[in-house]
Design an enzyme around this catalytic site. Sequence first.
Site, PDB file in Angstrom:
ATOM      1  N   GLU A   5      -4.932   1.333  30.111  1.00 51.41           N
ATOM      2  CA  GLU A   5      -4.822   0.507  28.910  1.00 51.41           C
ATOM      3  C   GLU A   5      -4.317   1.434  27.817  1.00 51.41           C
ATOM      4  OE1 GLU A   5      -7.718  -0.552  25.459  1.00 51.41           O
ATOM      5  OE2 GLU A   5      -8.439  -1.484  27.313  1.00 51.41           O
ATOM      6  N   CYS A  10      -7.930   0.600  18.887  1.00 50.55           N
ATOM      7  CA  CYS A  10      -6.649   0.254  19.504  1.00 50.55           C
ATOM      8  C   CYS A  10      -6.274  -1.190  19.195  1.00 50.55           C
ATOM      9  CB  CYS A  10      -6.702   0.486  21.005  1.00 50.55           C
ATOM     10  SG  CYS A  10      -8.038  -0.381  21.848  1.00 50.55           S
TER      11      CYS A  10
END
Length: 881
Positions: A482, A516
């Site tokens: 990710e 993020c």
Amino acid sequence: MEFGDLTAGVVLQAYLPESHAALEELLAFARRRHDGGGGVIKVRLVKGANLAMEEVESELHGWRPAPYGSKHDVDASYLRLIDVALRPEHAASLRVGVASHNLFHVAWALEVAAARGVLGQLDVEMLEGMANAEAAALVAQGQPVLLYAPVARRDDFASAVAYLVRRLDENTAPENYLRAALFIAKDPLVFADQRQRFLDALDSRHSISLASRRVALERSADTFSNEPDGDPTNVTFVRDVDEALARIRAARDVVIDTLAHLEVEGPGEFETGHDPNEGGAVWYRYRVARVEEIDQALEFASAGFATWHRMPLEERRATLLRCADVMGAARARTIAVMARDGGKTVGEADPEVSEGVDFARYYASHVVDDARSTPLGVVLVVPPWNFPYAIPAGGVLAALAAGNAVILKPAPEAVAVAFELVSQLWDAGVPREVLQMVPTRDDEGGRHLVTHVGVSAVVLTGSFETATLFTSWKPGLRLLAETSGKNAMVITSAADVDLAVKDLVQSAFGHAGQKCSAASLAIVERSVAEDPRFLAQLVDAVTSLNVGAGFDLGTNVGPIIRPPEPALERALTQLDEGESWLVEPRVLDDARLRWRPGVKFGVRPGSWSHLHEWFGPVLGVMVAESLDEATNWQNQTPYGLTAGLHSLDHRECEQWIECVEAGNLYVNRGTTGAIVHRQPFGGWKRSSVGPTAKAGGPNYVNALREWSKVSDLDPALATARTWWDQHGSRARDDGGLHAEVNALRYRREPASIVVRIDPSFSTLERDLLRGLFSLGGVAAEFSAESAVPGLFDVTLESIDELVARAASVSKVRWLSTEAAPTLALLPQGVSVDSRPLAQAGDVEMARWLREQSVAITNHRYGNAHAGPKPRCRGLGELPPR
């Protein structure tokens, strides 16, 4: 006593049991204050503020609602508060405002005050416009009435809508007195009903429970439910956190050694851990692994894997459930370590603990012992520093659930938090040979670990550049990553500006903008951007944020983890053409770790601020002419992690939901705070690298298993069809919330998927793919170096030619014996999946689609099912391509 001669006031809400203890404290405080300076305080007694929002907040956090559960109990509580407050011993120091439109309650308060000789202590208060006839009748009998009313400037009238809606909702409720007041004078039955309600409540005022009702909801033993967050109104929780913070802040010269079990000669090598709250001061040392220690750790892990994956499924599941219990019990200490090690505020750290616990329970429910697959072996988990507890917990626990042994390589900035995690898992019964923590430097030692022949797969959460670096070290690496995010929130002219600003500021500056999923862009329709109210609210909200240490309970924005690196430095200090500072960032300490957040206005499409990511407290604002333009700009970034929209027009919401390109979508809420099972997390485009799946979702554990190659067509297609009918074709909301819709759905790739094959490609594989493509409407094409027997629709091209046109494809499935050009494809945002076609059709079918989580706020001012109700459609509801 300072200000001891001034009059002060506070409101107590009778629907909260805690109000009774608060009143006792106020009574004592009022006497001390009056004795010291002559000042008087006033307590206004009301029934409640917003029951609907109390229920929403409780549902989202996993608590039982704080207010009493019935109108009878609220009335009994109200009458008890009046009874306690209206007494001669309090009359000199305390005034009591009885704010009610219920004439039974008002009349009883007046009678009590008269009987006790304290009529002068009492103010009858009513809301202007709600019961004017009652107020007039009281005044006519000589009783003064204080009328109060909300006041708003004409330009701010929209801000009063929430208040007016709440009043309308309350006053039309079936049990509400004002609803009955319309008929009470003419209908004896209505009068008798209200009279009996009053008498019943009066009798119950002495026996009504005063115990707090906001406790964690009981967990079902049969189905997964999310871990409740810590309750900041719970005195025990607050005390535990305060004590843990004090202990952790006092810790000095801490040594963390997770390599002592390795038998390597010579003294260990150590690095230092830093406290960003204190200017980066050193507070611990941790041992880092040398090459020979890494080799031995992998041997140790191999032995652990041999026993762990053979352990009965129920034992593995029970171990993970014990992990959840131990993690939950250590909540306060974990919060404190995160606050010191990473600068996390308590408000940011607490839900991260809940997420970690959720991973343990959720993956326990997905423990795999499927004969069609085997574990990978030893999985290396490489987490980031910005979610130092939940993300490593997710990777570790998923790998364990899949039957693998695990090595955790913690982020160098958050080793202390990682040590807390692994210690908790060891305490819960995870064997030390099955889970090891192996810190390394970001040097040849780290490279040796990542590329080690004993590592079967790497689970990375980090930047796209780190994923590219790992791939350059070992092009055949099985990497599930990710990666980066450049996330935007669109705000249209149909938005509720108050809510949009609140969610935008939280999304942009939670954890100092270092998530993020943080919204580093706001794309605002011109009518909103030119509204002085929007700009004023945004400036006020940002400048009102309290910047401070993570362990300070009053902090909204903690420190950044290190002095700004080049991208963040530019974002904090430079403006490009057309940009101006709406709020200019300002450094607040010598170490350059505390920054007042900044907002740059006028970011242009295609500019550096539009397309580049940064991790820090800066928000860019773009001005769009339409929702179409805003969505296009949102999609232009090379990443696709999270995306947000604020609009009350359900047509706009539906249009945006169908067009925006991101793995996690958020409608009329913030873009951060994904919760396991509700909003499985993971992105598209350059926000995801490798054959991964959404963390906290149904496919993640499967991605950490090796699935047997297809050998029998009919059962493979049958299981694929069942999965498609039940999951792939539908948008499913299994969360069961009233306040929020959380749909998990699958989307087709926007461009063709290239399937690279060679002459070894079998008829069985061809027929399986034809069936899967037909079932899911997948657009795919075959590519090969030379002709493949029995297959005519093949693009004949070299690997170099395929790489040259890769910008026009979505992904590549590599079924050829040729070496995959993984590293050459990555810069174009194209991932390679080299797994063979699985016999498990239900697993294989999901690999050809993109997962997407869509979270939609499903309430308006707390009223569930109010507001826009956009439709979130699954693939089976869309017209065929």
